[in-house]
Design a protein around this motif. Structure first.
Motif, PDB file in Angstrom:
ATOM      1  N   THR A  96       0.420  -1.294  -0.328  1.00 52.70           N
ATOM      2  CA  THR A  96       0.057   0.002  -0.053  1.00 52.70           C
ATOM      3  C   THR A  96       0.685   1.185  -0.196  1.00 52.70           C
ATOM      4  O   THR A  96       0.700   2.433  -0.650  1.00 52.70           O
ATOM      5  N   ARG A  97       1.838   1.205   0.658  1.00 56.05           N
ATOM      6  CA  ARG A  97       2.702   2.242   0.691  1.00 56.05           C
ATOM      7  C   ARG A  97       3.861   2.571  -0.376  1.00 56.05           C
ATOM      8  O   ARG A  97       3.809   3.705  -0.529  1.00 56.05           O
ATOM      9  N   PHE A  98       4.028   1.741  -0.611  1.00 55.46           N
ATOM     10  CA  PHE A  98       4.338   1.675  -2.538  1.00 55.46           C
ATOM     11  C   PHE A  98       4.104   2.257  -3.330  1.00 55.46           C
ATOM     12  O   PHE A  98       3.973   2.955  -4.250  1.00 55.46           O
ATOM     13  N   GLN A  99       2.251   2.053  -3.429  1.00 54.42           N
ATOM     14  CA  GLN A  99       0.993   2.273  -4.022  1.00 54.42           C
ATOM     15  C   GLN A  99       0.946   3.377  -3.991  1.00 54.42           C
ATOM     16  O   GLN A  99       0.748   4.556  -5.347  1.00 54.42           O
ATOM     17  N   GLU A 100       0.682   4.500  -3.185  1.00 56.14           N
ATOM     18  CA  GLU A 100       0.706   5.752  -2.712  1.00 56.14           C
ATOM     19  C   GLU A 100       1.782   6.276  -2.858  1.00 56.14           C
ATOM     20  O   GLU A 100       1.776   7.730  -3.406  1.00 56.14           O
ATOM     21  N   ALA A 101       3.616   5.495  -2.539  1.00 57.03           N
ATOM     22  CA  ALA A 101       4.898   6.443  -3.383  1.00 57.03           C
ATOM     23  C   ALA A 101       4.322   6.448  -4.756  1.00 57.03           C
ATOM     24  O   ALA A 101       4.569   7.648  -5.979  1.00 57.03           O
ATOM     25  N   ALA A 102       4.260   5.613  -5.578  1.00 60.18           N
ATOM     26  CA  ALA A 102       3.932   5.978  -7.214  1.00 60.18           C
ATOM     27  C   ALA A 102       2.912   6.547  -7.400  1.00 60.18           C
ATOM     28  O   ALA A 102       2.860   7.894  -8.197  1.00 60.18           O
ATOM     29  N   ALA A 103       1.852   6.643  -6.769  1.00 62.18           N
ATOM     30  CA  ALA A 103       0.213   7.317  -7.197  1.00 62.18           C
ATOM     31  C   ALA A 103       1.130   8.895  -6.943  1.00 62.18           C
ATOM     32  O   ALA A 103       0.313   9.756  -7.906  1.00 62.18           O
ATOM     33  N   GLU A 104       1.922   9.232  -6.121  1.00 59.56           N
ATOM     34  CA  GLU A 104       2.002  10.694  -5.941  1.00 59.56           C
ATOM     35  C   GLU A 104       2.989  11.390  -6.937  1.00 59.56           C
ATOM     36  O   GLU A 104       3.218  12.439  -7.170  1.00 59.56           O
ATOM     37  N   ALA A 105       3.782   9.759  -7.734  1.00 56.32           N
ATOM     38  CA  ALA A 105       4.532  10.684  -8.398  1.00 56.32           C
ATOM     39  C   ALA A 105       3.506  10.215  -9.843  1.00 56.32           C
ATOM     40  O   ALA A 105       4.828  10.783 -10.901  1.00 56.32           O
ATOM     41  N   GLY A 106       2.659  10.339  -9.864  1.00 60.11           N
ATOM     42  CA  GLY A 106       1.639   9.824 -11.116  1.00 60.11           C
ATOM     43  C   GLY A 106       2.084   8.528 -11.893  1.00 60.11           C
ATOM     44  O   GLY A 106       1.770   8.597 -12.973  1.00 60.11           O
ATOM     45  N   ALA A 107       2.121   7.198 -11.203  1.00 63.40           N
ATOM     46  CA  ALA A 107       1.922   6.449 -12.008  1.00 63.40           C
ATOM     47  C   ALA A 107       1.497   5.224 -10.990  1.00 63.40           C
ATOM     48  O   ALA A 107       1.346   5.281  -9.625  1.00 63.40           O
ATOM     49  N   THR A 108       0.805   4.181 -11.744  1.00 66.10           N
ATOM     50  CA  THR A 108       0.239   2.773 -11.025  1.00 66.10           C
ATOM     51  C   THR A 108       1.346   1.958 -11.013  1.00 66.10           C
ATOM     52  O   THR A 108       1.716   1.873 -12.622  1.00 66.10           O
ATOM     53  N   PRO A 109       1.236   1.679 -10.466  1.00 60.92           N
ATOM     54  CA  PRO A 109       2.245  -0.315 -10.530  1.00 60.92           C
ATOM     55  C   PRO A 109       1.645  -1.123 -11.437  1.00 60.92           C
ATOM     56  O   PRO A 109       1.001  -1.205 -11.263  1.00 60.92           O
ATOM     57  N   VAL A 110       2.401  -1.390 -12.124  1.00 64.90           N
ATOM     58  CA  VAL A 110       2.191  -2.140 -12.821  1.00 64.90           C
ATOM     59  C   VAL A 110       2.863  -4.126 -12.316  1.00 64.90           C
ATOM     60  O   VAL A 110       3.668  -3.928 -12.073  1.00 64.90           O
ATOM     61  N   THR A 111       1.368  -5.056 -11.997  1.00 66.61           N
ATOM     62  CA  THR A 111       2.455  -6.110 -11.835  1.00 66.61           C
ATOM     63  C   THR A 111       2.242  -6.986 -12.952  1.00 66.61           C
ATOM     64  O   THR A 111       1.291  -7.014 -14.067  1.00 66.61           O
ATOM     65  N   VAL A 112       3.267  -8.115 -12.728  1.00 67.08           N
ATOM     66  CA  VAL A 112       4.042  -9.034 -13.362  1.00 67.08           C
ATOM     67  C   VAL A 112       4.615 -10.086 -12.779  1.00 67.08           C
ATOM     68  O   VAL A 112       5.196 -10.015 -11.332  1.00 67.08           O
ATOM     69  N   GLU A 113       4.244 -10.894 -13.602  1.00 64.75           N
ATOM     70  CA  GLU A 113       4.831 -12.648 -13.139  1.00 64.75           C
ATOM     71  C   GLU A 113       5.421 -13.052 -13.930  1.00 64.75           C
ATOM     72  O   GLU A 113       5.640 -12.761 -14.474  1.00 64.75           O
ATOM     73  N   VAL A 114       6.273 -13.687 -12.578  1.00 62.22           N
ATOM     74  CA  VAL A 114       7.548 -13.631 -13.270  1.00 62.22           C
ATOM     75  C   VAL A 114       7.767 -14.900 -12.265  1.00 62.22           C
ATOM     76  O   VAL A 114       7.323 -15.193 -11.240  1.00 62.22           O
ATOM     77  N   ARG A 115       9.420 -16.096 -12.866  1.00 57.57           N
ATOM     78  CA  ARG A 115       9.572 -17.057 -12.270  1.00 57.57           C
ATOM     79  C   ARG A 115      10.318 -16.424 -10.854  1.00 57.57           C
ATOM     80  O   ARG A 115      10.610 -15.473 -10.742  1.00 57.57           O
ATOM     81  N   PRO A 116       9.746 -17.054  -9.159  1.00 61.55           N
ATOM     82  CA  PRO A 116      10.524 -16.668  -8.270  1.00 61.55           C
ATOM     83  C   PRO A 116      12.526 -17.063  -8.415  1.00 61.55           C
ATOM     84  O   PRO A 116      12.697 -18.569  -9.504  1.00 61.55           O
ATOM     85  N   SER A 117      13.213 -16.812  -7.343  1.00 65.22           N
ATOM     86  CA  SER A 117      14.242 -16.127  -8.257  1.00 65.22           C
ATOM     87  C   SER A 117      15.623 -17.441  -7.335  1.00 65.22           C
ATOM     88  O   SER A 117      16.233 -17.924  -8.175  1.00 65.22           O
ATOM     89  N   LYS A 118      14.472 -18.600  -7.268  1.00 65.50           N
ATOM     90  CA  LYS A 118      15.256 -19.701  -6.135  1.00 65.50           C
ATOM     91  C   LYS A 118      15.237 -20.804  -7.707  1.00 65.50           C
ATOM     92  O   LYS A 118      16.102 -22.046  -7.937  1.00 65.50           O
TER      93      LYS A 118
END
Length: 127
Positions: A79-101
């Motif tokens: 939520t804090r990350f989304q709020e910071a991005a919104a303040e900068a005029g951006a909406t975070p893009v959700t991307v599915e990736v493989r886990p680092s393991k």
């Protein structure tokens, strides 16, 4: 030629606050914000890509790797990350990736994500 490279901040709460502060203090350079979901592992990564500074050709992508549980209740850190991005005029893009393991080292993991982002035109291609 633009060079993109991941800079890992860490997995803790303080690291997410630092990422949010980077977004706020560099809002004019923010290219895009990302939430990476790792299939079947139940964890999230938060990341922000910034335009190169000045006449440079280096595009940093700051990441807090796999430090947040992916739950249906949500997360205060997300939520804090989304709020910071919104303040900068951006909406975070959700991307599915493989886990680092799934990768033998972190560089392979970051190349995997870079390829996905380039293929989906979320960061510029190599020129």
């Amino acid at each position: 030629m633009i060079t993109q490279r991941f800079i890992e901040l860490g997995e803790g709460l303080g690291d997410v606050f630092e990422l949010c502060e980077l977004i706020r203090s560099n809002s004019g350079r923010l290219h895009r914000a990302f939430i990476f979901t790792a299939r079947d592992s139940g964890v999230l990564s938060l990341a922000a890509a910034f335009e190169p500074a000045g006449e440079g050709s280096f595009m940093p992508i700051y990441i807090c790797r796999e430090g947040i549980r992916n739950s249906s209740k949500g997360s205060a850190r997300v939520t804090r990350f989304q709020e910071a991005a919104a303040e900068a005029g951006a909406t975070p893009v959700t991307v599915e990736v493989r886990p680092s393991k799934d990768f033998s080292d972190r560089d392979q993991y970051f190349r995997h994500i870079t390829g996905i982002l380039r293929l989906n035109h979320l960061i510029p291609p190599l020129r």
